[in-house]
Design a protein around this motif. Structure first.
Motif, PDB file in Angstrom:
ATOM      1  N   SER A 185      40.376  57.649  37.410  1.00 44.68           N
ATOM      2  CA  SER A 185      39.484  56.619  37.923  1.00 44.68           C
ATOM      3  C   SER A 185      40.248  55.519  38.654  1.00 44.68           C
ATOM      4  O   SER A 185      41.381  55.200  38.305  1.00 44.68           O
ATOM      5  N   ARG A 196      44.776  48.062  31.286  1.00 48.53           N
ATOM      6  CA  ARG A 196      44.297  48.731  32.492  1.00 48.53           C
ATOM      7  C   ARG A 196      45.407  48.795  33.530  1.00 48.53           C
ATOM      8  O   ARG A 196      46.290  47.949  33.566  1.00 48.53           O
ATOM      9  N   TYR A 197      45.334  49.797  34.417  1.00 52.32           N
ATOM     10  CA  TYR A 197      46.358  50.012  35.437  1.00 52.32           C
ATOM     11  C   TYR A 197      46.567  48.789  36.326  1.00 52.32           C
ATOM     12  O   TYR A 197      47.664  48.512  36.765  1.00 52.32           O
ATOM     13  N   SER A 220      37.107  51.638  33.028  1.00 54.93           N
ATOM     14  CA  SER A 220      37.896  51.523  31.802  1.00 54.93           C
ATOM     15  C   SER A 220      36.975  51.737  30.600  1.00 54.93           C
ATOM     16  O   SER A 220      35.765  51.737  30.737  1.00 54.93           O
ATOM     17  N   ASP A 236      44.606  44.172  27.017  1.00 55.07           N
ATOM     18  CA  ASP A 236      44.237  44.777  28.283  1.00 55.07           C
ATOM     19  C   ASP A 236      45.368  45.664  28.800  1.00 55.07           C
ATOM     20  O   ASP A 236      46.414  45.161  29.204  1.00 55.07           O
ATOM     21  N   LEU A 256      41.645  47.810  25.944  1.00 52.71           N
ATOM     22  CA  LEU A 256      40.973  48.180  27.184  1.00 52.71           C
ATOM     23  C   LEU A 256      41.908  49.101  27.946  1.00 52.71           C
ATOM     24  O   LEU A 256      43.027  48.712  28.275  1.00 52.71           O
ATOM     25  N   VAL A 257      41.472  50.331  28.206  1.00 50.20           N
ATOM     26  CA  VAL A 257      42.313  51.321  28.880  1.00 50.20           C
ATOM     27  C   VAL A 257      41.568  51.912  30.074  1.00 50.20           C
ATOM     28  O   VAL A 257      40.349  52.087  30.036  1.00 50.20           O
ATOM     29  N   THR A 258      42.312  52.218  31.129  1.00 50.04           N
ATOM     30  CA  THR A 258      41.746  52.831  32.322  1.00 50.04           C
ATOM     31  C   THR A 258      41.458  54.303  32.041  1.00 50.04           C
ATOM     32  O   THR A 258      42.244  54.981  31.389  1.00 50.04           O
ATOM     33  N   SER A 294      36.664  50.763  26.218  1.00 51.11           N
ATOM     34  CA  SER A 294      37.099  49.896  25.138  1.00 51.11           C
ATOM     35  C   SER A 294      37.288  50.739  23.880  1.00 51.11           C
ATOM     36  O   SER A 294      36.390  51.490  23.497  1.00 51.11           O
ATOM     37  N   ASP A 308      38.803  52.288  38.960  1.00 51.49           N
ATOM     38  CA  ASP A 308      38.578  51.033  38.246  1.00 51.49           C
ATOM     39  C   ASP A 308      37.676  51.127  37.020  1.00 51.49           C
ATOM     40  O   ASP A 308      37.186  50.113  36.554  1.00 51.49           O
TER      41      ASP A 308
END
Length: 145
Positions: free
Chosen positions: A50, A7-8, A54, A5, A44-46, A56, A52
């Motif tokens: 954006s 994500r930001y 993301s 994961d 998983l990347v943002t 895959s 929220d």
């Protein structure tokens, strides 16, 4: 394999992405630190721009770099956008008038006709239902079932 994961919302200096760029629609080059990434893993990347959303990415091959320690570069496959557009629409539940600020991604190269389908898909991900042109929030969706 393993899901990593990046994500930001989960920033950690030992486990971050340096770059994620499109090589071609559906193929990405990802550079990051930490995580012990291997071929077959999922990232998983943002989405850029954006709050929220993301996506895959499936890692096809990875190369671990010597300097700086812990850095790697991977080639991955994922959603094919020719031109990514992040849009915000406001949707109201037709059952209880609850409102949601809907953020969704669409392929801008397909034109505005592709936006409603992308918005509907994102609404379904969030648990909303669309029946005969009406939108139902998760609570109203349960009551109607």
């Amino acid at each position: 394999m393993t899901t990593h994961d990046f994500r930001y919302s989960l920033l950690s200096p030992q486990h971050t992405l340096t770059e994620c760029r499109a090589l071609a629609p559906g193929r990405y080059q990802v550079t990051g630190n930490g995580g012990a990434i291997q071929a077959g893993d999922t990232l998983l990347v943002t989405l850029k721009g954006s709050r929220d959303l993301s996506m895959s990415l499936a890692v096809e091959k990875v190369r671990h770099l010597i300097n700086p320690p812990g850095q790697w570069m991977a080639v991955a496959s994922g959603p094919a956008f020719r031109e990514l557009a992040i849009l915000n629409w406001q949707v109201a539940c037709d059952g209880c008038d609850q409102r949601i600020e809907l953020e969704f991604a669409a392929d801008a190269s397909l034109g505005e006709k592709a936006y409603p389908a992308a918005a509907e898909a994102r609404l379904q991900e969030l648990g909303w239902a669309s029946q005969r042109g009406q939108h139902l929030c998760p609570a109203c969706k349960e009551q109607s079932a």
